[in-house]
Enzyme design. Sequence first.
Site, short mmCIF file in Angstrom:
data_model
loop_
_atom_site.label_atom_id
_atom_site.label_comp_id
_atom_site.label_asym_id
_atom_site.label_seq_id
_atom_site.Cartn_x
_atom_site.Cartn_y
_atom_site.Cartn_z
N TYR A 67 -7.15 7.41 32.92
CA TYR A 67 -6.20 7.95 31.96
C TYR A 67 -6.76 9.19 31.27
O TYR A 67 -7.95 9.50 31.38
CB TYR A 67 -5.81 6.88 30.94
CG TYR A 67 -6.86 6.61 29.87
CD1 TYR A 67 -8.03 5.93 30.18
CD2 TYR A 67 -6.68 7.03 28.56
CE1 TYR A 67 -9.00 5.68 29.21
CE2 TYR A 67 -7.63 6.78 27.59
CZ TYR A 67 -8.79 6.10 27.91
OH TYR A 67 -9.74 5.86 26.95
N LYS A 77 -13.11 8.02 33.03
CA LYS A 77 -12.19 7.62 31.96
C LYS A 77 -11.26 6.53 32.50
O LYS A 77 -10.07 6.74 32.76
CB LYS A 77 -11.40 8.83 31.41
CG LYS A 77 -10.89 8.58 30.00
CD LYS A 77 -10.52 9.86 29.31
CE LYS A 77 -9.78 9.65 28.01
NZ LYS A 77 -10.45 8.85 27.00
N GLU A 108 -22.39 6.68 22.39
CA GLU A 108 -21.21 7.31 21.78
C GLU A 108 -20.55 6.26 20.90
O GLU A 108 -21.20 5.28 20.54
CB GLU A 108 -20.27 7.82 22.89
CG GLU A 108 -19.84 6.75 23.87
CD GLU A 108 -18.96 7.27 25.01
OE1 GLU A 108 -18.29 8.29 24.85
OE2 GLU A 108 -18.96 6.61 26.07
N LEU A 113 -18.70 9.17 27.97
CA LEU A 113 -17.57 9.96 28.45
C LEU A 113 -17.82 11.41 28.02
O LEU A 113 -18.10 11.66 26.83
CB LEU A 113 -16.26 9.45 27.83
CG LEU A 113 -15.05 10.25 28.33
CD1 LEU A 113 -14.70 9.85 29.75
CD2 LEU A 113 -13.86 10.07 27.41
#
Length: 291
Positions: A33, A148, A181, A206
Amino acid sequence: MSHIAYVNGRYLPQRLAQVHIEDRGYQFADGVYEVMCIWNGAPADYEAHIVRLNRSLNELRMASPASDGALKLIVQEIVRRNHVEKGTVYMQVNRGVAPRAHAFPGASVKPSLIVTAKHGAGPSDSVAEHGVKVISMADMRWERCDIKSVGLLPNTLAKQAAAEAKAFEAILYLPDGTVTEASASNAWMVTPDKVIVTHPTTNAILGGVTRARVLKIAKDAGYAVQERPFTLEEARKGKEVFLTGTTTFVMPVVEIDDKPIANGGPGTVALDLRQRYRTYMDSLTEAAWDA
Ligand code: PDD
Protein backbone atom coordinates in the site's frame (compact mmCIF):
# COMPACT_ATOMS: atom_id res chain seq x y z
CA MET A 1 -21.30 13.55 1.28
CA SER A 2 -20.56 9.93 0.49
CA HIS A 3 -16.97 8.91 -0.21
CA ILE A 4 -16.14 7.47 -3.59
CA ALA A 5 -13.75 4.53 -3.80
CA TYR A 6 -12.02 3.02 -6.82
CA VAL A 7 -12.17 -0.79 -6.76
CA ASN A 8 -10.85 -2.85 -9.66
CA GLY A 9 -11.99 -0.60 -12.47
CA ARG A 10 -15.10 0.92 -10.88
CA TYR A 11 -15.82 4.11 -8.95
CA LEU A 12 -18.37 3.33 -6.25
CA PRO A 13 -19.83 4.92 -3.12
CA GLN A 14 -17.47 3.61 -0.43
CA ARG A 15 -20.26 1.82 1.46
CA LEU A 16 -20.94 -0.29 -1.65
CA ALA A 17 -17.28 -0.97 -2.45
CA GLN A 18 -16.37 -4.59 -1.76
CA VAL A 19 -13.53 -7.06 -2.15
CA HIS A 20 -13.79 -10.81 -2.68
CA ILE A 21 -13.45 -13.06 0.42
CA GLU A 22 -10.70 -15.01 -1.37
CA ASP A 23 -8.65 -11.92 -2.10
CA ARG A 24 -5.10 -12.75 -0.97
CA GLY A 25 -4.80 -9.36 0.73
CA TYR A 26 -7.58 -10.46 3.05
CA GLN A 27 -6.34 -14.03 3.59
CA PHE A 28 -2.54 -13.61 3.69
CA ALA A 29 -1.88 -9.85 3.95
CA ASP A 30 -0.45 -10.49 0.48
CA GLY A 31 -0.60 -6.85 -0.55
CA VAL A 32 1.20 -3.54 -0.48
CA TYR A 33 0.00 0.00 0.00
CA GLU A 34 0.80 3.71 -0.11
CA VAL A 35 -0.60 6.70 1.76
CA MET A 36 0.06 10.08 0.20
CA CYS A 37 -0.83 13.54 1.39
CA ILE A 38 -3.00 15.86 -0.69
CA TRP A 39 -2.46 19.56 0.05
CA ASN A 40 -4.22 22.31 -1.89
CA GLY A 41 -5.62 19.51 -4.06
CA ALA A 42 -2.10 18.48 -5.11
CA PRO A 43 0.00 15.49 -4.03
CA ALA A 44 3.14 15.69 -1.90
CA ASP A 45 6.03 13.79 -3.53
CA TYR A 46 3.74 11.86 -5.91
CA GLU A 47 6.61 10.36 -7.89
CA ALA A 48 8.43 9.11 -4.77
CA HIS A 49 5.29 7.28 -3.62
CA ILE A 50 4.91 5.59 -7.01
CA VAL A 51 8.60 4.62 -7.07
CA ARG A 52 8.19 3.05 -3.61
CA LEU A 53 4.94 1.30 -4.61
CA ASN A 54 6.65 -0.22 -7.67
CA ARG A 55 9.61 -1.25 -5.52
CA SER A 56 7.32 -2.99 -2.99
CA LEU A 57 5.55 -4.78 -5.87
CA ASN A 58 8.88 -5.88 -7.36
CA GLU A 59 10.24 -7.15 -4.07
CA LEU A 60 7.16 -9.35 -3.66
CA ARG A 61 7.11 -10.35 -7.36
CA MET A 62 3.60 -8.93 -7.67
CA ALA A 63 2.37 -7.60 -11.01
CA SER A 64 1.46 -3.91 -11.37
CA PRO A 65 -2.31 -3.41 -11.43
CA ALA A 66 -2.03 -0.47 -13.85
CA SER A 67 0.59 1.50 -15.76
CA ASP A 68 1.99 4.53 -13.91
CA GLY A 69 -0.02 6.77 -16.28
CA ALA A 70 -3.31 4.95 -15.69
CA LEU A 71 -2.71 4.90 -11.92
CA LYS A 72 -2.15 8.65 -11.89
CA LEU A 73 -5.46 9.22 -13.70
CA ILE A 74 -7.24 7.05 -11.10
CA VAL A 75 -5.65 8.91 -8.17
CA GLN A 76 -6.50 12.28 -9.76
CA GLU A 77 -10.07 11.12 -10.32
CA ILE A 78 -10.41 9.97 -6.69
CA VAL A 79 -9.11 13.33 -5.45
CA ARG A 80 -11.53 15.13 -7.79
CA ARG A 81 -14.61 13.01 -7.04
CA ASN A 82 -14.03 13.28 -3.27
CA HIS A 83 -13.29 17.03 -3.44
CA VAL A 84 -10.09 16.58 -1.45
CA GLU A 85 -8.30 19.86 -0.73
CA LYS A 86 -6.30 18.68 2.27
CA GLY A 87 -6.36 14.97 2.96
CA THR A 88 -4.84 11.62 2.10
CA VAL A 89 -5.11 9.08 -0.69
CA TYR A 90 -4.80 5.39 0.20
CA MET A 91 -3.79 2.87 -2.48
CA GLN A 92 -3.67 -0.87 -1.95
CA VAL A 93 -2.55 -3.55 -4.38
CA ASN A 94 -3.21 -7.20 -3.53
CA ARG A 95 -1.94 -10.23 -5.42
CA GLY A 96 -5.48 -11.06 -6.47
CA VAL A 97 -8.34 -13.50 -5.92
CA ALA A 98 -7.69 -17.26 -5.94
CA PRO A 99 -8.75 -20.35 -3.96
CA ARG A 100 -6.81 -20.21 -0.69
CA ALA A 101 -3.33 -21.75 -1.06
CA HIS A 102 -0.13 -20.25 0.33
CA ALA A 103 1.99 -20.35 -2.85
CA PHE A 104 1.38 -17.69 -5.52
CA PRO A 105 -1.55 -18.31 -7.88
CA GLY A 106 -0.99 -18.62 -11.64
CA ALA A 107 -0.16 -15.66 -13.85
CA SER A 108 -3.79 -15.44 -15.02
CA VAL A 109 -4.77 -14.10 -11.58
CA LYS A 110 -4.68 -10.32 -11.83
CA PRO A 111 -3.73 -8.05 -8.90
CA SER A 112 -6.51 -6.04 -7.25
CA LEU A 113 -6.30 -2.28 -6.90
CA ILE A 114 -8.18 -0.15 -4.40
CA VAL A 115 -7.86 3.64 -4.12
CA THR A 116 -9.70 5.71 -1.50
CA ALA A 117 -9.44 9.23 -0.13
CA LYS A 118 -9.92 10.91 3.24
CA HIS A 119 -10.37 14.53 4.21
CA GLY A 120 -7.99 16.04 6.78
CA ALA A 121 -4.21 15.95 6.71
CA GLY A 122 -1.63 15.97 9.47
CA PRO A 123 -2.05 16.66 13.19
CA SER A 124 -3.16 20.15 14.20
CA ASP A 125 -0.51 22.85 14.61
CA SER A 126 -1.25 23.09 18.34
CA VAL A 127 -0.28 19.40 18.80
CA ALA A 128 3.06 20.08 17.10
CA GLU A 129 3.64 23.30 19.04
CA HIS A 130 3.39 21.39 22.32
CA GLY A 131 5.16 18.26 21.08
CA VAL A 132 4.03 14.72 21.83
CA LYS A 133 4.75 11.86 24.22
CA VAL A 134 5.87 8.50 22.87
CA ILE A 135 6.47 5.11 24.43
CA SER A 136 9.24 2.68 23.49
CA MET A 137 8.60 -0.95 22.55
CA ALA A 138 10.57 -3.92 21.27
CA ASP A 139 10.44 -4.05 17.47
CA MET A 140 8.90 -7.45 16.77
CA ARG A 141 8.37 -7.08 13.03
CA TRP A 142 9.83 -9.16 10.21
CA GLU A 143 13.11 -8.54 8.39
CA ARG A 144 11.62 -6.74 5.38
CA CYS A 145 10.25 -3.55 6.94
CA ASP A 146 11.47 -1.76 3.80
CA ILE A 147 8.48 -3.24 1.93
CA LYS A 148 5.27 -1.28 2.54
CA SER A 149 3.27 -4.43 3.18
CA VAL A 150 -0.28 -4.45 4.54
CA GLY A 151 0.92 -7.01 7.12
CA LEU A 152 0.83 -4.42 9.90
CA LEU A 153 -0.20 -6.40 12.99
CA PRO A 154 2.95 -5.55 15.04
CA ASN A 155 2.50 -1.90 14.02
CA THR A 156 -1.15 -1.86 15.11
CA LEU A 157 -0.25 -3.52 18.45
CA ALA A 158 2.45 -0.89 19.01
CA LYS A 159 0.12 2.00 18.12
CA GLN A 160 -2.58 0.56 20.38
CA ALA A 161 -0.10 0.32 23.27
CA ALA A 162 0.78 3.97 22.62
CA ALA A 163 -2.91 4.95 22.57
CA GLU A 164 -3.51 3.13 25.87
CA ALA A 165 -0.56 5.03 27.39
CA LYS A 166 -2.07 8.28 26.01
CA ALA A 167 1.00 8.63 23.81
CA PHE A 168 1.14 9.72 20.18
CA GLU A 169 3.43 6.96 18.92
CA ALA A 170 5.51 3.95 19.87
CA ILE A 171 9.21 4.11 19.03
CA LEU A 172 10.54 0.63 18.20
CA TYR A 173 13.94 -0.76 19.20
CA LEU A 174 15.95 -3.88 18.39
CA PRO A 175 17.46 -6.20 21.05
CA ASP A 176 20.74 -4.20 20.97
CA GLY A 177 18.83 -0.98 21.72
CA THR A 178 18.93 0.44 18.18
CA VAL A 179 15.89 2.58 17.38
CA THR A 180 14.51 1.53 14.00
CA GLU A 181 11.47 3.79 13.54
CA ALA A 182 7.99 4.24 15.03
CA SER A 183 4.78 2.27 14.33
CA ALA A 184 3.70 4.55 11.46
CA SER A 185 6.46 7.17 11.18
CA ASN A 186 10.25 7.50 11.01
CA ALA A 187 12.25 8.41 14.13
CA TRP A 188 14.97 11.05 14.39
CA MET A 189 17.15 12.60 17.09
CA VAL A 190 19.34 15.66 17.42
CA THR A 191 22.63 15.13 19.27
CA PRO A 192 23.86 17.53 21.98
CA ASP A 193 26.18 19.06 19.37
CA LYS A 194 23.21 19.60 17.02
CA VAL A 195 23.72 16.82 14.48
CA ILE A 196 20.45 15.45 13.06
CA VAL A 197 20.47 11.63 13.05
CA THR A 198 18.10 9.06 11.56
CA HIS A 199 18.37 5.33 10.85
CA PRO A 200 19.75 4.55 7.37
CA THR A 201 17.40 3.04 4.78
CA THR A 202 18.06 -0.67 5.38
CA ASN A 203 15.56 -3.55 5.55
CA ALA A 204 14.94 -2.56 9.19
CA ILE A 205 12.85 0.51 8.35
CA LEU A 206 10.42 1.83 5.81
CA GLY A 207 12.18 4.38 3.63
CA GLY A 208 9.74 7.18 4.39
CA VAL A 209 8.88 9.61 1.61
CA THR A 210 8.63 12.35 4.25
CA ARG A 211 11.98 11.18 5.68
CA ALA A 212 13.63 11.70 2.27
CA ARG A 213 11.98 15.11 1.83
CA VAL A 214 12.98 16.25 5.35
CA LEU A 215 16.57 14.99 4.83
CA LYS A 216 16.79 17.18 1.74
CA ILE A 217 15.21 20.16 3.50
CA ALA A 218 17.62 19.79 6.46
CA LYS A 219 20.70 19.53 4.24
CA ASP A 220 19.59 22.48 2.10
CA ALA A 221 19.09 24.52 5.29
CA GLY A 222 22.70 23.80 6.27
CA TYR A 223 22.09 21.34 9.13
CA ALA A 224 24.62 18.56 9.79
CA VAL A 225 22.80 15.28 9.07
CA GLN A 226 23.87 11.67 9.62
CA GLU A 227 22.07 8.55 8.46
CA ARG A 228 23.29 6.07 11.06
CA PRO A 229 21.75 3.83 13.72
CA PHE A 230 21.23 5.36 17.18
CA THR A 231 20.08 3.71 20.39
CA LEU A 232 17.18 4.49 22.67
CA GLU A 233 19.76 5.48 25.31
CA GLU A 234 21.38 7.98 22.94
CA ALA A 235 17.95 9.40 22.04
CA ARG A 236 17.02 9.84 25.72
CA LYS A 237 20.20 11.86 26.24
CA GLY A 238 19.76 13.79 22.98
CA LYS A 239 18.87 17.43 22.53
CA GLU A 240 15.72 16.56 20.57
CA VAL A 241 13.70 13.65 19.23
CA PHE A 242 11.15 13.96 16.43
CA LEU A 243 9.06 11.92 14.01
CA THR A 244 8.24 12.28 10.32
CA GLY A 245 5.57 10.75 8.11
CA THR A 246 2.82 11.44 5.61
CA THR A 247 0.23 11.68 8.40
CA THR A 248 2.65 13.18 10.95
CA PHE A 249 4.59 15.81 8.96
CA VAL A 250 7.42 16.75 11.38
CA MET A 251 6.41 16.13 15.00
CA PRO A 252 8.57 17.08 18.01
CA VAL A 253 8.73 14.41 20.75
CA VAL A 254 8.98 15.81 24.27
CA GLU A 255 8.83 12.62 26.37
CA ILE A 256 9.81 8.99 25.94
CA ASP A 257 8.20 6.62 28.48
CA ASP A 258 7.17 9.59 30.66
CA LYS A 259 10.76 10.92 30.85
CA PRO A 260 11.44 14.34 29.29
CA ILE A 261 13.84 14.86 26.39
CA ALA A 262 16.20 17.73 27.30
CA ASN A 263 14.05 20.42 28.99
CA GLY A 264 10.79 18.68 28.04
CA GLY A 265 9.74 21.24 25.40
CA PRO A 266 9.56 20.87 21.60
CA GLY A 267 12.99 21.25 20.01
CA THR A 268 13.95 24.23 17.89
CA VAL A 269 15.38 22.04 15.10
CA ALA A 270 12.18 19.99 14.87
CA LEU A 271 10.00 23.11 14.87
CA ASP A 272 12.18 24.73 12.21
CA LEU A 273 12.05 21.60 10.01
CA ARG A 274 8.30 21.40 10.52
CA GLN A 275 7.95 24.99 9.33
CA ARG A 276 10.18 24.35 6.32
CA TYR A 277 8.24 21.19 5.47
CA ARG A 278 5.05 23.21 5.68
CA THR A 279 6.53 25.78 3.28
CA TYR A 280 7.18 22.91 0.85
CA MET A 281 3.57 21.68 1.25
CA ASP A 282 2.18 25.20 0.77
CA SER A 283 4.14 25.49 -2.49
CA LEU A 284 2.34 22.48 -4.05
CA THR A 285 0.28 23.19 -7.16
CA GLU A 286 -1.23 21.17 -10.03
CA ALA A 287 2.33 20.77 -11.35
CA ALA A 288 3.06 18.43 -8.42
CA TRP A 289 1.25 15.61 -10.29
CA ASP A 290 4.15 15.60 -12.72
CA ALA A 291 6.97 16.38 -10.26
N1 PDD B 1 2.78 5.05 7.36
N2 PDD B 1 7.46 3.94 8.94
C1 PDD B 1 6.32 3.22 8.95
C2 PDD B 1 6.31 1.89 9.59
C3 PDD B 1 5.17 3.73 8.33
O1 PDD B 1 4.04 3.01 8.31
C4 PDD B 1 5.20 5.03 7.75
C5 PDD B 1 4.00 5.64 7.07
C6 PDD B 1 6.42 5.74 7.78
C7 PDD B 1 6.56 7.10 7.14
O2 PDD B 1 6.59 6.99 5.75
P1 PDD B 1 6.06 8.18 4.81
O3 PDD B 1 6.83 9.37 5.16
O4 PDD B 1 6.32 7.69 3.45
O5 PDD B 1 4.60 8.34 5.13
C8 PDD B 1 7.52 5.16 8.38
C9 PDD B 1 1.57 5.46 6.69
C10 PDD B 1 1.30 6.91 6.77
C11 PDD B 1 0.44 4.59 7.19
O6 PDD B 1 0.67 3.40 7.39
O7 PDD B 1 -0.69 5.07 7.32
